[in-house]
Design an enzyme around this catalytic site. Structure first.
Site, PDB file in Angstrom:
ATOM      1  N   ASP A   3     -22.754  18.379  -0.313  1.00 11.25           N
ATOM      2  CA  ASP A   3     -21.317  18.464  -0.574  1.00 11.25           C
ATOM      3  C   ASP A   3     -20.788  17.046  -0.781  1.00 11.25           C
ATOM      4  O   ASP A   3     -20.589  16.307   0.180  1.00 11.25           O
ATOM      5  CB  ASP A   3     -20.629  19.153   0.613  1.00 11.25           C
ATOM      6  CG  ASP A   3     -19.180  19.477   0.307  1.00 11.25           C
ATOM      7  OD1 ASP A   3     -18.702  19.121  -0.785  1.00 11.25           O
ATOM      8  OD2 ASP A   3     -18.529  20.093   1.167  1.00 11.25           O
ATOM      9  N   GLU A  10       1.402   2.881   3.518  1.00 18.50           N
ATOM     10  CA  GLU A  10       2.504   2.161   4.153  1.00 18.50           C
ATOM     11  C   GLU A  10       3.855   2.849   3.947  1.00 18.50           C
ATOM     12  O   GLU A  10       4.761   2.671   4.757  1.00 18.50           O
ATOM     13  CB  GLU A  10       2.571   0.722   3.617  1.00 18.50           C
ATOM     14  CG  GLU A  10       1.372  -0.119   4.036  1.00 18.50           C
ATOM     15  CD  GLU A  10       1.392  -1.535   3.478  1.00 18.50           C
ATOM     16  OE1 GLU A  10       0.655  -2.370   4.027  1.00 18.50           O
ATOM     17  OE2 GLU A  10       2.092  -1.813   2.484  1.00 18.50           O
ATOM     18  N   TYR A  12      10.174   0.724  -7.566  1.00 18.82           N
ATOM     19  CA  TYR A  12       9.204   1.254  -8.531  1.00 18.82           C
ATOM     20  C   TYR A  12       9.156   2.765  -8.502  1.00 18.82           C
ATOM     21  O   TYR A  12       9.322   3.372  -7.453  1.00 18.82           O
ATOM     22  CB  TYR A  12       7.801   0.729  -8.173  1.00 18.82           C
ATOM     23  CG  TYR A  12       7.070   0.094  -9.336  1.00 18.82           C
ATOM     24  CD1 TYR A  12       7.153  -1.272  -9.570  1.00 18.82           C
ATOM     25  CD2 TYR A  12       6.287   0.848 -10.189  1.00 18.82           C
ATOM     26  CE1 TYR A  12       6.479  -1.865 -10.624  1.00 18.82           C
ATOM     27  CE2 TYR A  12       5.606   0.267 -11.241  1.00 18.82           C
ATOM     28  CZ  TYR A  12       5.705  -1.096 -11.458  1.00 18.82           C
ATOM     29  OH  TYR A  12       5.036  -1.660 -12.504  1.00 18.82           O
ATOM     30  N   PHE A  29       0.894  -1.169   0.000  1.00 17.28           N
ATOM     31  CA  PHE A  29       0.000   0.000   0.000  1.00 17.28           C
ATOM     32  C   PHE A  29       0.930   1.215   0.000  1.00 17.28           C
ATOM     33  O   PHE A  29       1.348   1.693   1.048  1.00 17.28           O
ATOM     34  CB  PHE A  29      -0.895  -0.001   1.238  1.00 17.28           C
ATOM     35  CG  PHE A  29      -1.983  -1.043   1.230  1.00 17.28           C
ATOM     36  CD1 PHE A  29      -1.691  -2.397   1.227  1.00 17.28           C
ATOM     37  CD2 PHE A  29      -3.321  -0.664   1.224  1.00 17.28           C
ATOM     38  CE1 PHE A  29      -2.691  -3.354   1.207  1.00 17.28           C
ATOM     39  CE2 PHE A  29      -4.335  -1.607   1.214  1.00 17.28           C
ATOM     40  CZ  PHE A  29      -4.021  -2.955   1.206  1.00 17.28           C
ATOM     41  N   ASP A  30       1.258   1.687  -1.189  1.00 16.80           N
ATOM     42  CA  ASP A  30       2.366   2.643  -1.291  1.00 16.80           C
ATOM     43  C   ASP A  30       2.072   3.996  -0.645  1.00 16.80           C
ATOM     44  O   ASP A  30       2.990   4.716  -0.289  1.00 16.80           O
ATOM     45  CB  ASP A  30       2.765   2.835  -2.756  1.00 16.80           C
ATOM     46  CG  ASP A  30       3.340   1.548  -3.334  1.00 16.80           C
ATOM     47  OD1 ASP A  30       2.792   0.477  -3.034  1.00 16.80           O
ATOM     48  OD2 ASP A  30       4.328   1.602  -4.069  1.00 16.80           O
TER      49      ASP A  30
END
Ligand code: NI
Length: 639
Positions: free
Chosen positions: A581, A299, A381, A295-296
């Site tokens: 909203d 995490e 990456y 979970f870039d």
């Protein structure tokens, strides 16, 4: 617009002031790490009332983690008043984002571990760890109860051939150290077998690629009168566009208060736009590979991983950069110089028509776009985040995926159906990249409605004698559960955000269309651990009523979470989302079946979406563009 805008990110001095105030709190013990310090955004009401009211007080919010107590907490800081709120503790076991310091310290801990060194010697006959690379990987939510409640990393390791070799092509496949980040020590080394190191080098750096092509002539972009934008602090003004550029440790680049000057009217379009989460699940069930998912955002932190960009390499032309002001885990100021790049690009033809009967034909206008970008490196990456603003009212978000594949080793002759062999004994497992963007529209005001637009063919019959009829049908999304949806190719499905109270020249609600791009469904089962933690992948589109504390699609603390938080939880309340909203959330996935051409470094892949005015303007807003100046030596640009 007066400066500073209330949504400008924290300055370096403000970050330092926030840390100074945090240090004065009793909870700030030597075992506490600062995970992030960012602007605590003032309420929307205050921002909308500004600049007719005095600027709202500058506040910061911080996430901290106490290694000794394995406890994560959140503190808000009043920078002018010099006060802090009492700590708000995250639920027990919550793990905040891993800090950049922990990445470095984790690598050192693994390299110093006698158990890791013994495993390396046993499987590879190597005693020297100086060429070993240790990439911190999140541990996910696996294993024993104890594993799930400690702050863990489960790094992947590689062995360079020499000091500047691309180490990722030599994976240490069978050894997985597990590191307790609170104690910063290896708690065990998992061994899955022995794979020989792949025999070939795979290098891409200029110093290591011989015979580079020599037939490229210079291509210079010159803007002798400077760019057409102006920047005051983080407030951007370009042609009719105005917005604020934000940056924080978790989301990286953000956009705020996006407005368009339409015939003298200051019209609001987006209040906030951000990438809230992403996850990269891998599809190989082999025991040493099966737990890989990252979970870039939650995490690792996209801002924390942001690059310092370089002129002529990352960006071309007249560039203005913005620095990103973050802080390291011990509270030191961490400024990323040139974290955000701003420039203009020629983008081909915007519109053209040739009227053969007119002497001035053709009429053609070139498109120019404003680019605001940043690039983050998450270990192997790279993700480039590009926001484009166009002269016809379009806004585009594009992610460029590049860098080095996450690679595994094969035995000689071994094949895997779960990935591609990209070099001898080297393979890249299949994987997907799921992103989630949060678009808080305030289209001519905060009260908006989202419509799902499906194009459908009419039934054959008296009114459709030639069976050619089709029409676009709009369904207003009125509640959160009804609003959950997927792309649908059969109906060319798009979405439209409208303000029911503001009518355009045709008497219809003003609107912007959301056009999805490339997308995917997850291939892992809903029972897969990563999917439980990433409920946002269950639908491409979600709509929620605005709530200041609903910011991240997988919840505040996805790292090692058991799942069930974020969009999937909030929308169970099935709140009303019409004429209020609203926040539009879009999940988009890239399915990556690796190719040999992705090796040793991947040419960028692209994914994103487009926002297009749809009844927002009375006519083509770029109708007033002048023809381009003629090129040198020509009397007209077109002849
Ligand atoms: Ni990929």
């Amino acid at each position: 617009m007066p400066h500073p805008h209330p949504l400008e990110p924290l300055s370096a001095a403000e970050v330092q002031r926030a840390v100074e105030l945090l240090r004065a709190t009793p909870e700030f013990t030597p075992t506490v790490r600062v995970i992030s310090v960012m602007l605590k955004e003032p309420s929307k009401t205050l921002v909308h009332a500004w600049p007719d009211i005095p600027p709202p007080a500058r506040q910061a919010e911080a996430v901290l983690h106490d290694n000794a107590r394995n406890a994560c907490f959140h503190v808000e800081i009043d920078l002018a008043g010099g006060t802090t709120t009492p700590p708000r503790y995250a639920p027990p076991g919550s793990q905040p984002t891993m800090s950049a310091d922990e990445q470095v310290e984790c690598e050192q801990a693994v390299l110093a571990s006698p158990e890791f060194r013994a495993a390396l010697e046993k499987h590879y006959g190597i005693a020297d760890t100086s060429l070993v690379m240790v990439d911190i990987w999140s541990a996910g939510n696996y294993g024993t109860e104890e594993d799930r409640t400690r702050r863990l990393a489960r790094p992947l390791c590689f062995l360079r051939k020499d000091a500047t070799d691309n180490g990722y092509v030599r994976p240490i496949e069978g050894i997985r150290p597990v590191v307790d980040l609170n104690r910063m020590e290896v708690i065990r080394v998992e061994e899955y077998g022995t794979w020989p190191l792949p025999p070939k080098s795979g290098n891409y750096s200029a110093s290591r690629v011989p015979n580079q092509r020599r037939d490229i002539k210079p291509l210079s972009i010159t803007q002798p009168e400077g760019p057409s934008f102006s920047l005051t602090g983080n407030q951007m003004s370009w042609q009719n566009w105005n917005f604020v550029i934000g940056f924080n440790a978790r989301e990286g680049l953000t956009l705020h208060h996006v407005r368009y000057q339409d015939q003298g009217r200051d019209r609001s379009i987006l209040y906030r736009a951000s990438l809230t989460e992403m996850v990269v699940p891998y599809g190989d069930p082999a025991p040493q590979q099966a737990r890989k998912n990252a979970f870039d955002v939650g995490e690792y932190g996209m801002g924390m991983c942001a690059n310092s960009l370089r002129l002529g390499c990352d960006c071309l032309g007249h560039i203005v950069y913005l620095d990103g002001h973050l802080c390291d885990s011990r509270g030191g100021l961490l400024t990323i110089p040139n974290a955000i790049c701003i420039h203009e690009e020629d983008f081909g033809i915007l519109w053209k028509h040739t009227d053969r009967r007119l002497p001035d034909a053709p009429e053609v206008r070139r498109s120019r776009r404003l680019v605001v970008s940043s690039v983050s490196t998450v270990e192997n990456y790279e993700y480039g985040f590009f926001w484009y603003f166009y002269q016809d009212g379009n806004i585009q978000f594009e992610i460029k995926l590049t860098g080095v594949l996450s690679l595994g080793a094969l035995h000689p002759g071994e094949k895997s159906p779960y990935g591609a062999e990209i070099a001898p004994q080297l393979y890249a497992p299949n994987h997907q990249h799921f992103f989630n963007a949060r678009l808080d529209f305030d289209l001519d005001g905060a009260a908006n409605t989202v419509q799902r637009i499906d194009v459908e063919a009419d039934a054959a019959g008296e009114r459709n004698p030639f069976e050619n009829a089709f029409q676009a049908k709009a369904t207003s999304l009125v509640s959160e559960k009804q609003a959950r949806g997927h792309l649908k190719l059969e109906t060319a499905r798009t979405w439209r955000i409208v303000n029911p109270s503001v009518k355009n020249a045709a008497g219809e609600a003003v609107g912007y269309k959301f056009l999805p791009g490339d997308n995917a469904f997850p291939f892992a089962s809903p029972n897969a651990w990563w999917r439980k933690r990433a409920g946002f992948v269950n639908h491409h589109v979600w709509v929620t009523p605005y709530a200041a504390d609903e910011r991240y699609a997988a919840g505040d603390y996805p790292n090692q979470s058991a799942g069930g938080d974020g969009l999937s939880r909030w929308t169970e309340a099935d709140r009303a989302v019409d004429d209020t909203d609203v926040v539009f959330w879009y999940t988009f996935g890239h399915t990556h079946i690796p190719r040999p051409e992705d090796y040793p470094v991947m040419p960028a892949a692209y994914i994103g979406f487009l926002l297009k005015p749809n009844g927002f303007f009375a006519m083509n807003p770029a109708n007033d563009l002048p023809p381009s100046a003629p090129a040198a030596g020509k009397t007209s640009c077109c002849k």
